[in-house]
Design a protein around this motif. Structure first.
Motif, short mmCIF file in Angstrom:
data_model
loop_
_atom_site.label_atom_id
_atom_site.label_comp_id
_atom_site.label_asym_id
_atom_site.label_seq_id
_atom_site.Cartn_x
_atom_site.Cartn_y
_atom_site.Cartn_z
N LYS A 1 45.30 47.00 41.51
CA LYS A 1 46.33 45.97 41.42
C LYS A 1 45.70 44.57 41.43
CE LYS A 1 50.77 44.68 43.32
NZ LYS A 1 51.81 45.00 44.30
N ILE A 2 44.71 44.38 42.28
CA ILE A 2 44.00 43.10 42.32
C ILE A 2 43.31 42.85 40.99
CG2 ILE A 2 42.04 41.87 43.35
CD1 ILE A 2 42.78 43.33 46.01
N ALA A 3 42.65 43.86 40.47
CA ALA A 3 41.91 43.73 39.21
C ALA A 3 42.83 43.48 38.04
CB ALA A 3 41.06 44.97 38.97
N ALA A 4 44.05 44.00 38.10
CA ALA A 4 44.99 43.85 37.00
C ALA A 4 45.57 42.44 36.91
CB ALA A 4 46.13 44.86 37.14
N ASP A 5 45.45 41.67 37.98
CA ASP A 5 45.96 40.29 38.00
C ASP A 5 47.43 40.21 37.66
OD1 ASP A 5 43.55 39.03 38.69
OD2 ASP A 5 42.89 39.01 36.61
N VAL B 1 34.35 45.83 35.03
CA VAL B 1 34.74 46.28 36.36
C VAL B 1 36.12 46.93 36.31
CG1 VAL B 1 35.32 45.52 38.70
CG2 VAL B 1 33.25 44.67 37.59
N ARG B 2 37.04 46.34 35.57
CA ARG B 2 38.37 46.95 35.42
C ARG B 2 38.27 48.35 34.82
NH1 ARG B 2 39.76 41.47 33.67
NH2 ARG B 2 40.99 40.52 35.33
N ILE C 1 36.97 50.75 37.45
CA ILE C 1 38.04 51.09 38.40
C ILE C 1 38.94 52.16 37.80
CG2 ILE C 1 40.10 50.22 39.58
CD1 ILE C 1 38.56 47.55 39.92
N THR C 2 39.30 51.99 36.54
CA THR C 2 40.15 52.97 35.85
C THR C 2 39.46 54.33 35.79
OG1 THR C 2 41.18 51.23 34.55
CG2 THR C 2 41.37 53.47 33.70
N THR C 3 38.17 54.33 35.47
CA THR C 3 37.39 55.57 35.41
C THR C 3 37.36 56.25 36.76
OG1 THR C 3 36.00 54.70 33.64
CG2 THR C 3 35.11 56.55 34.91
N ARG C 4 37.10 55.49 37.79
CA ARG C 4 37.03 56.06 39.15
C ARG C 4 38.39 56.60 39.59
NH1 ARG C 4 31.61 56.30 39.86
NH2 ARG C 4 30.67 54.32 39.33
N LYS C 5 39.45 55.89 39.24
CA LYS C 5 40.80 56.39 39.58
C LYS C 5 41.06 57.72 38.89
CE LYS C 5 44.47 54.26 40.16
NZ LYS C 5 45.67 53.58 40.55
N GLY C 6 40.61 57.84 37.66
CA GLY C 6 40.77 59.10 36.94
C GLY C 6 40.02 60.24 37.61
N SER D 1 48.98 33.32 37.27
CA SER D 1 48.84 32.36 36.17
C SER D 1 47.41 32.42 35.62
CB SER D 1 49.17 30.95 36.65
OG SER D 1 48.25 30.54 37.63
N ALA D 2 47.21 31.86 34.46
CA ALA D 2 45.91 31.95 33.78
C ALA D 2 44.77 31.40 34.63
CB ALA D 2 45.98 31.21 32.45
N ASP D 3 45.02 30.34 35.38
CA ASP D 3 43.94 29.76 36.18
C ASP D 3 43.65 30.54 37.46
OD1 ASP D 3 46.38 28.96 37.22
OD2 ASP D 3 45.56 27.11 38.07
N GLN D 4 44.50 31.51 37.80
CA GLN D 4 44.28 32.32 39.00
C GLN D 4 43.78 33.72 38.68
OE1 GLN D 4 48.22 32.16 40.68
NE2 GLN D 4 47.58 30.62 42.19
N ARG D 5 43.61 34.04 37.42
CA ARG D 5 43.21 35.39 37.03
C ARG D 5 41.75 35.65 37.35
NH1 ARG D 5 46.87 35.53 31.94
NH2 ARG D 5 48.71 36.36 32.98
N TRP D 6 41.51 36.90 37.61
CA TRP D 6 40.15 37.36 37.87
C TRP D 6 39.40 37.37 36.55
CZ3 TRP D 6 38.39 42.97 38.51
CH2 TRP D 6 37.16 43.02 39.17
#
Length: 83
Positions: free
Chosen positions: A25-29, A46-47, A50-55, A33-38
């Protein structure tokens, strides 16, 4: 006894499935807003990791659920044999 083990396995499977939810959820932003995105050179990589590890965790959790079902059915079978 197998019923308790089966329930413990299901609880463990559920915990494993949800292990990376907050991280994803943190990685998905979501809702930022655009200036607060990871962002950064490795953010997409990294995203993806995370998706691979979740799988992989989901696969492990599914196997635990199968084992829990097997143990529960095994216990039911024992009870039927005892009658």
């Amino acid at each position: 006894m197998a019923k308790d083990e089966a329930e413990q396995l299901r609880t463990l499977a559920s915990d494993i499935r949800n292990l990376l939810d907050s991280t994803a959820k943190i990685a998905a932003d979501e809702g930022k807003s655009a200036d607060q995105r990871w962002q950064g050179p490795y953010a997409t990589q990294v995203r993806g990791e995370i998706t691979t590890r979740k799988g992989r965790l989901r696969t492990i959790a599914d196997e635990l659920d199968k084992e829990a079902t097997h143990r529960k059915n095994k216990e039911k079978g024992k009870g039927a044999d005892a009658d």
